[in-house]
Design a protein around this motif. Structure first.
Motif: not given
Lengths: 370, 370
Positions: B340-348, B136-145
């Motif tokens: 589309p998540l990969n428009r982001c970078i992820r920084i710890s 299931a795609p993310y919806v608004q960058d959240r997992e879609d329950l």
């Protein structure tokens, strides 16, 4: 409460078993304290002081995951062994690697050949993937190479397990016999040559790496748990062809190695002087165990490992009574699980104080059980 | 040289993949040095000094195998969580436990539901047992329950994975929404509720244990790797029904836990004051990362985890260029793998000096790539 309704039929068919009950569980369940921990073929001589220091120093970096490629450890192992790092796969002890190998090959119902009474954790993994164990009895307390080969051919088995030296009996074949066995196997059968105890064996026991390293149907498993004294670190490895080694990357827990454990393994490989010293102590302790056995009218078997199997001359119930009785004195030992091997008890080498406790307790136990 | 001729068709079909390339491999392959290690959601704040001391002290006993029943650790976890030790299964990080759960349920071809772009190591295990991922795609960058539930029903899927808070986006649902999702699932579908980041989430994110603990189709996974700073120790656990917890005993590597790691975990659970302190530092570092992002015209997403996903406003190639460019400056970060998540970078989150390096490098990188 029921468990989840839709586990696989295979999982549902398995018992919730433990291949070995730990000494901690025995302490808890029986209200006893282990004073001589000489039952799990650990090394009471411990890891080298250099190894302890390296692990303590690595503790503060435990917030790093360990390198998932185990690059440095593979380099060190390859330099130590005289092979290429590409010949090596690393895992959380041989136990984890055995699980991976079984998974690579075994589908439900497939035959797997081993010796009757050999390593229970291998059998645990075979059961876990639905394999069907086909066993050759030990002959004169040694695994029967001819018998194993015959079973492999009769069953067209894709997998055979053989340990050299052997656990639980401590017996061994010489390098040529082992290599000839490997070479005689059909290429459709993979040999797990478990060499967990290779460091403690006499010269001439372990085939040269070069003799078997190009055979796609041979995987040799080794460990830092025994002679190197790092059982609690969980560092094992496989020596095989590069193509086979890479197959582990398809399924292993890439981030499964503990970082401190890898630091300990690297330090242990560097400190070969300590290993040499420990090997002498193991040899002396084998002699001490054998002397104690003979002094009590029992028959120690010759051993190439860090333990001694002792023939107690009667049945499994008698040996079990000795094992349980020694534990009453705080002496933790184990015994083979299957007849006729279970006429024996199995005692790991240890420190002089462990031998003293054993020497004190054994005659009392034998007297009590009669 | 070919590999062994008789691997299973499933194994032969798998790629020799690594779910995540480690920073050590990037250093080796690109000839660079990591100066700010803020890419793997480790904790630069480190484990507590009390934990480091406990591990260093445990080093000399590494010749002992760790208790295969993990008795003491289960007791400590149960006391900490407010459940019974029988509700807990312990393993070598959540990664190992995910592998076990998939193995318990999935046979080749079975559908497994997850979110598109969620945890790659779960997907790795599903592939490793021949499962078929349905996403299931993310919806608004959240997992879609709702989307996940619909897929479970449509596919009659036996397994669904959901992380709360989520990795790689840092988003979350509140406890009621999560519990209602779990309760709405058919009992023929097991929910893996991955709570690796639960410690860093706002109050009200994590359902009370009591609400879900009696459901045989729920397993919650947690870890000492994140907020507790013990990624390199490999200590994860599952909270579930006693019957489900016992199912792990059928297949797990009973002697797989490193002894020093268990000592570290026990000490970490005791030192809750240190955890509280670290949580404040993580929160402050999330703010620092967000400030740096905004100062560079990028959009930080709100995060309940020890990392921040940052929307770079363009495509995956652009985000990849930022990740690669930062590494040129010694700043190791990662990014989501799927559009589309990969428009982001992820920084710890990390130490102030990590933030300084990031603040220095990011504008230079953005200027270079244009």
């Amino acid at each position: 409460m029921p468990s989840f309704a839709r586990f696989t039929p295979l999982l549902s068919s398995l018992p919730a078993t433990v291949p070995f009950v730990g000494p901690e569980a025995i302490e808890r369940n029986r209200g006893l304290i282990v004073r001589a921990r000489i039952g799990a073929n650990e090394s009471g001589f411990g890891p080298a002081p250099s190894v302890v220091a390296a692990m303590a120093e690595a503790a503060s970096d435990t917030w790093h995951y360990s390198d998932p490629e185990n690059f440095e450890l593979k380099q060190a192992l390859a330099a130590h062994l005289g092979c290429s790092p590409t010949n090596i796969a690393v895992g959380e002890g041989i136990d984890a690697l055995l699980g991976h190998i079984v998974r690579m090959i075994i589908e439900p119902g497939m035959p797997v050949v081993t010796s009757l009474g050999a390593y229970p954790t291998f059998n645990f993994h075979v059961a876990g993937y639905g394999g069907r164990l086909v066993t050759a009895p030990y002959v004169q307390d040694r695994e029967d190479l001819a018998g194993l080969l015959e079973l492999v051919k009769r069953e067209n088995a894709p997998l055979v397990y053989f340990a050299n030296p052997d656990n639980p009996m401590g017996s061994w074949w010489n390098a040529d016999a082992v290599a000839e066995f490997a070479e005689a196997l059909p290429e459709t059968c993979l040999l797990i040559l478990d060499e967990a105890y290779c460091e403690t064996a006499p010269d001439g026991t372990t085939p040269a790496l070069s003799r078997l390293i190009d055979r796609p149907n041979v995987m040799r498993t080794r460990t830092l748990s025994k002679a190197y004294g790092l059982a609690g670190a969980r560092v094992g490895y496989v020596i095989t062809t590069p193509e086979n080694a890479q197959a582990f990357d398809k399924i292993r827990n890439h981030f499964g190695m503990a970082r401190i454990s890898v630091a300990g393994a690297l330090a242990a490989l560097k400190d070969q002087a300590y290993l040499t010293d420990v090997l002498q102590k193991i040899s002396a302790s084998r002699d001490a165990i054998s002397d104690i056995a003979r002094a009590n009218g029992l028959l120690p078997l010759v051993s190439a490992t860090n333990f001694v199997a002792i023939d107690c001359g009667r049945d499994g119930a008698y040996a079990r009574a000795i094992v349980d009785g020694l534990m009453e004195h705080g002496v933790f030992i184990r015994m083979p699980g299957v007849a006729p091997l279970n006429r024996c008890i199995r005692i790991s080498t240890g420190l002089p104080q462990d031998m003293t406790l054993l020497a004190e307790a054994l005659p009392q136990v034998l007297k009590t059980i009669g």
